[in-house]
Design a protein around this motif. Structure first.
Motif, PDB file in Angstrom:
ATOM      1  N   PRO A  60      17.098 -11.456  -7.124  1.00 12.42           N
ATOM      2  CA  PRO A  60      15.629 -11.524  -6.969  1.00 12.42           C
ATOM      3  C   PRO A  60      14.979 -10.145  -6.902  1.00 12.42           C
ATOM      4  N   ALA A  61      15.688  -9.198  -6.295  1.00 19.89           N
ATOM      5  CA  ALA A  61      15.142  -7.834  -6.207  1.00 19.89           C
ATOM      6  C   ALA A  61      15.144  -7.148  -7.565  1.00 19.89           C
ATOM      7  N   LEU A  62      16.124  -7.464  -8.411  1.00 19.56           N
ATOM      8  CA  LEU A  62      16.151  -6.893  -9.757  1.00 19.56           C
ATOM      9  C   LEU A  62      15.005  -7.443 -10.607  1.00 19.56           C
ATOM     10  N   ALA A  63      14.695  -8.723 -10.420  1.00 22.97           N
ATOM     11  CA  ALA A  63      13.532  -9.282 -11.119  1.00 22.97           C
ATOM     12  C   ALA A  63      12.257  -8.571 -10.688  1.00 22.97           C
ATOM     13  N   ALA A  64      12.171  -8.273  -9.399  1.00 17.09           N
ATOM     14  CA  ALA A  64      11.003  -7.555  -8.881  1.00 17.09           C
ATOM     15  C   ALA A  64      10.892  -6.165  -9.493  1.00 17.09           C
ATOM     16  N   GLU A  65      12.037  -5.518  -9.735  1.00 14.89           N
ATOM     17  CA  GLU A  65      12.024  -4.174 -10.320  1.00 14.89           C
ATOM     18  C   GLU A  65      11.325  -4.158 -11.676  1.00 14.89           C
ATOM     19  N   VAL A  66      11.498  -5.207 -12.457  1.00 18.94           N
ATOM     20  CA  VAL A  66      10.844  -5.276 -13.768  1.00 18.94           C
ATOM     21  C   VAL A  66       9.326  -5.244 -13.594  1.00 18.94           C
ATOM     22  N   LEU A  67       8.837  -6.026 -12.649  1.00 20.72           N
ATOM     23  CA  LEU A  67       7.390  -6.057 -12.390  1.00 20.72           C
ATOM     24  C   LEU A  67       6.889  -4.738 -11.824  1.00 20.72           C
ATOM     25  N   ILE A  68       7.652  -4.188 -10.883  1.00 19.47           N
ATOM     26  CA  ILE A  68       7.235  -2.939 -10.222  1.00 19.47           C
ATOM     27  C   ILE A  68       7.075  -1.811 -11.243  1.00 19.47           C
ATOM     28  N   SER A  69       8.070  -1.659 -12.119  1.00 23.12           N
ATOM     29  CA  SER A  69       8.054  -0.549 -13.075  1.00 23.12           C
ATOM     30  C   SER A  69       6.965  -0.716 -14.131  1.00 23.12           C
ATOM     31  N   ALA A  70       6.814  -1.950 -14.626  1.00 22.48           N
ATOM     32  CA  ALA A  70       5.861  -2.165 -15.718  1.00 22.48           C
ATOM     33  C   ALA A  70       4.413  -2.106 -15.233  1.00 22.48           C
ATOM     34  N   ILE A  71       4.118  -2.804 -14.149  1.00 24.78           N
ATOM     35  CA  ILE A  71       2.737  -2.833 -13.648  1.00 24.78           C
ATOM     36  C   ILE A  71       2.384  -1.518 -12.961  1.00 24.78           C
ATOM     37  N   ASN A  72       3.387  -0.901 -12.315  1.00 22.27           N
ATOM     38  CA  ASN A  72       3.274   0.492 -11.867  1.00 22.27           C
ATOM     39  C   ASN A  72       2.167   0.710 -10.834  1.00 22.27           C
ATOM     40  N   SER A  73       2.024  -0.216  -9.905  1.00 20.56           N
ATOM     41  CA  SER A  73       1.048  -0.046  -8.825  1.00 20.56           C
ATOM     42  C   SER A  73       1.418   1.135  -7.945  1.00 20.56           C
ATOM     43  N   SER A  74       0.418   1.736  -7.356  1.00 25.73           N
ATOM     44  CA  SER A  74       0.645   2.750  -6.337  1.00 25.73           C
ATOM     45  C   SER A  74       0.131   2.218  -5.012  1.00 25.73           C
ATOM     46  N   GLN A  75       0.929   2.397  -3.969  1.00 28.49           N
ATOM     47  CA  GLN A  75       0.638   1.760  -2.691  1.00 28.49           C
ATOM     48  C   GLN A  75      -0.234   2.600  -1.769  1.00 28.49           C
ATOM     49  N   ASP A  76      -0.798   3.689  -2.254  1.00 28.26           N
ATOM     50  CA  ASP A  76      -1.530   4.547  -1.331  1.00 28.26           C
ATOM     51  C   ASP A  76      -2.882   3.971  -0.915  1.00 28.26           C
ATOM     52  N   THR A  77      -3.615   3.325  -1.833  1.00 27.73           N
ATOM     53  CA  THR A  77      -4.919   2.759  -1.465  1.00 27.73           C
ATOM     54  C   THR A  77      -5.066   1.345  -2.017  1.00 27.73           C
ATOM     55  N   TYR A  78      -5.959   0.575  -1.408  1.00 33.65           N
ATOM     56  CA  TYR A  78      -6.137  -0.827  -1.790  1.00 33.65           C
ATOM     57  C   TYR A  78      -6.560  -0.975  -3.249  1.00 33.65           C
ATOM     58  N   ASP A  79      -7.407  -0.065  -3.730  1.00 37.40           N
ATOM     59  CA  ASP A  79      -7.889  -0.205  -5.108  1.00 37.40           C
ATOM     60  C   ASP A  79      -6.806   0.102  -6.140  1.00 37.40           C
ATOM     61  N   GLN A  80      -5.627   0.557  -5.695  1.00 38.28           N
ATOM     62  CA  GLN A  80      -4.502   0.769  -6.597  1.00 38.28           C
ATOM     63  C   GLN A  80      -3.399  -0.274  -6.426  1.00 38.28           C
ATOM     64  N   SER A  81      -3.568  -1.152  -5.428  1.00 41.15           N
ATOM     65  CA  SER A  81      -2.472  -2.083  -5.171  1.00 41.15           C
ATOM     66  C   SER A  81      -2.917  -3.495  -4.810  1.00 41.15           C
ATOM     67  N   ALA A  82      -4.078  -3.639  -4.172  1.00 36.09           N
ATOM     68  CA  ALA A  82      -4.626  -4.945  -3.790  1.00 36.09           C
ATOM     69  C   ALA A  82      -3.596  -5.786  -3.034  1.00 36.09           C
ATOM     70  N   GLY A  83      -3.097  -6.873  -3.685  1.00 38.70           N
ATOM     71  CA  GLY A  83      -2.152  -7.752  -3.008  1.00 38.70           C
ATOM     72  C   GLY A  83      -0.938  -7.032  -2.480  1.00 38.70           C
ATOM     73  N   GLY A  84      -0.506  -5.973  -3.181  1.00 32.26           N
ATOM     74  CA  GLY A  84       0.646  -5.203  -2.736  1.00 32.26           C
ATOM     75  C   GLY A  84       0.454  -4.615  -1.355  1.00 32.26           C
ATOM     76  N   THR A  85      -0.781  -4.219  -1.030  1.00 33.31           N
ATOM     77  CA  THR A  85      -1.067  -3.666   0.292  1.00 33.31           C
ATOM     78  C   THR A  85      -0.708  -4.666   1.375  1.00 33.31           C
ATOM     79  N   PHE A  86      -1.180  -5.886   1.220  1.00 35.76           N
ATOM     80  CA  PHE A  86      -0.989  -6.883   2.275  1.00 35.76           C
ATOM     81  C   PHE A  86       0.427  -7.458   2.254  1.00 35.76           C
ATOM     82  N   MET A  87       1.063  -7.501   1.090  1.00 29.37           N
ATOM     83  CA  MET A  87       2.457  -7.950   1.040  1.00 29.37           C
ATOM     84  C   MET A  87       3.352  -6.953   1.771  1.00 29.37           C
ATOM     85  N   GLU A  88       3.113  -5.655   1.553  1.00 27.44           N
ATOM     86  CA  GLU A  88       3.886  -4.644   2.274  1.00 27.44           C
ATOM     87  C   GLU A  88       3.634  -4.746   3.771  1.00 27.44           C
TER      88      GLU A  88
END
Length: 508
Positions: free
Chosen positions: A115-143
């Motif tokens: 499951p983590a390897l599947a996540a890697e595909v999404l992480i690399s391609a979509i390439n969100s940055s977790q520093d601010t909400y406008d760069q990550s949105a849902g990623g902020t709250f999931m983290e």
């Protein structure tokens, strides 16, 4: 007129086709086919890596590997993805260490979950940055939810907080940084962030066991305190910090005129996999008003296990904790976290930039994870890997993997104890076993034979062992970190060690 329009249309199409061809390597809405081809070829190499590797290492020697890489000419691009992946296969994949095989039993490298390897595909391609909400949105709250979940596992309440980091050394740095700055603010009314180190900073002392991670020393240097700030505390017969010696060490430093500010306890030492007595240490920290940081980069696996969770008793009293999911939660590198018991302490490291996280922003309404980070502005959404793992597998299954590893470690220790050809230094809470091959009680120069064994097995590619030194003597080390490793695998590895040990005796 019609002829002119047609000519213009054809010209425009030519330009567009030319542009599309020029930009075909950029991931965008018109390059899906290109992307699918590249990913499929990469996947084929991964599949071959799994199918073809029967031993954990090819055995290639550094000088041969260096020549292969040095022959590459970066000024001449390869013609297609097939050629590219063939080159990567030859230079990297064929010689990469196969951590998933039971014959890899060296360092703290875990097999990873799918499951983590599947996540890697999404992480690399979509390439969100977790520093601010406008760069990550849902990623902020999931983290944030994963940080809250981890805090709960530690026994913290809703006042806790934290952030994902690149690894345990960075998390340990954050722990010592907060310890240093908190002491100065709380007891000296000195703001290191604004004013630099106080005049007496050279007297600051941090207490660690003799078997604590080397990052404590590097981090003390990075923080401007120097390695001289690290005070080594004696250990017990299982190589854990001795609370009695800790209290004596603190008293000695005070007598010298030095200033104790923190203790770093270890939950899962790198060499022995044992957990310092956290309850006793936490009481000493409270009595002496010292910041307690627990390096649980290895031992955080115990959070997953109902059977062995008691070994972390006392961790709930720590001011901060290091967690390495990419060690003990079977996550791909990198996936680590730094957790604090009191989220207000993270204000120490907050710094505002008008273009990123302005001071006037309401961070309850529009959060920014960069406020909690010290050396990563742009930061991958590594939390997605753990999210996918927990949502697909659940904590209980991960805990069963951990229980299996610990049980294999205990049975391996019994094998070593009962075999006259091996000397085991101590048993392990986690599965890291330090031992050496001996050929009878009168064997001379055991360091030489064990060095020979490790090197021969490494360059044969058959088995990858770790090693360490204890009291100046060379020892082999098993780090049992794979739930697929069976006792039969262990017996096979021990037989290979004996064979190579016997070969050394014949040659010498």
């Amino acid at each position: 007129m019609n002829s002119t329009l047609k000519t213009n249309e054809m010209s425009n199409k030519t330009v567009l086709n030319s542009q599309e061809d020029f930009y075909k390597d950029i991931f965008h809405q018109h390059t899906n086919d290109e992307y699918a081809q590249a990913i499929q070829l990469a996947q084929d190499r991964v599949t071959n890596f799994l199918k073809e590797n029967k031993k954990p290492f090819s055995g290639i020697r550094p000088e041969d590997m260096r020549k292969k890489v040095e022959n590459v000419d970066f000024d001449t691009p390869l013609p297609d993805y097939e050629s590219l992946l063939d080159e990567v296969d030859e230079l990297y994949v064929k010689h990469a260490t196969a951590f998933h095989l039971p014959e890899y039993i060296a360092h703290l490298n875990c097999p990873v979950v799918i499951p983590a390897l599947a996540a890697e595909v999404l992480i690399s391609a979509i390439n969100s940055s977790q520093d601010t909400y406008d760069q990550s949105a849902g990623g902020t709250f999931m983290e944030r939810k994963l940080i809250d979940w981890t805090s709960e596992q530690l026994g913290y309440d809703s006042d806790a907080d934290g952030i994902f980091t690149a690894g345990g050394s960075q998390s340990n740095l954050m722990g010592l940084l907060l310890a240093r700055d908190y002491y100065s603010l709380e007891y000296q009314k000195w703001n290191i962030k604004l004013d630099g180190l106080p005049p007496d900073a050279s007297k600051f002392r941090i207490f660690v066991s003799d078997k604590a991670h080397f990052s404590n020393h590097k981090n003390a240097w990075i923080l401007g305190l120097g390695e001289q700030a690290i005070v080594h505390v004696g250990i017990d017969d299982r190589y854990r910090m001795d609370p009695v010696q800790l209290e004596k060490a603190i008293a000695r430093e005070i007598e010298k005129g030095n200033i104790p500010i923190a203790i770093t306890a270890t939950a899962g030492t790198t060499d022995f996999g044992n957990v310092d007595p956290l309850d006793s240490i936490s009481q000493i920290a409270r009595r002496n008003n010292l910041w307690l940081h627990v390096d649980a980069a290895y031992g955080c696996a115990l959070l997953l296990s109902d059977k062995h969770r008691h070994l972390l008793s006392g961790i709930e009293h720590a001011d901060s904790v290091t967690i390495d999911y990419h060690k003990s939660f079977f996550q791909p590198i990198s996936s680590s976290a730094f957790i604090v018991k009191n989220k207000l302490h993270l204000n120490i490291i907050k710094h505002h930039a008008d273009y990123l996280n302005p001071k006037e922003q309401n961070y309850d309404a529009l959060p920014a994870q960069i406020n909690k980070s010290i050396i990563q502005s742009t930061r991958r959404f590594d939390a997605l890997k753990l999210w996918c793992t927990l949502r697909y597998m659940g904590k209980e299954k991960l805990g069963q993997y951990t229980d299996t590893i610990i049980e294999t470690g205990k049975k391996t220790a019994e094998l070593l104890d009962n075999d006259e050809n091996f000397e085991l230094l101590c048993h392990s809470d986690m599965g890291a076993l330090v031992f050496r091959y001996i050929n009878g009680p009168a064997q001379s120069h055991p360091c030489n034979v064990n060095q020979y064994i490790k090197e021969k097995l490494f360059f044969s590619g058959e088995v990858l062992l770790a090693s360490t030194k204890v009291n100046g003597e060379f020892y082999l080390k098993f780090t049992i970190f794979n739930p697929l490793t069976t006792l039969n695998d262990i017996k096979h590895i021990l037989n290979l060690i004996k064979q190579n040990g016997n070969d050394y005796q014949r040659l010498n």
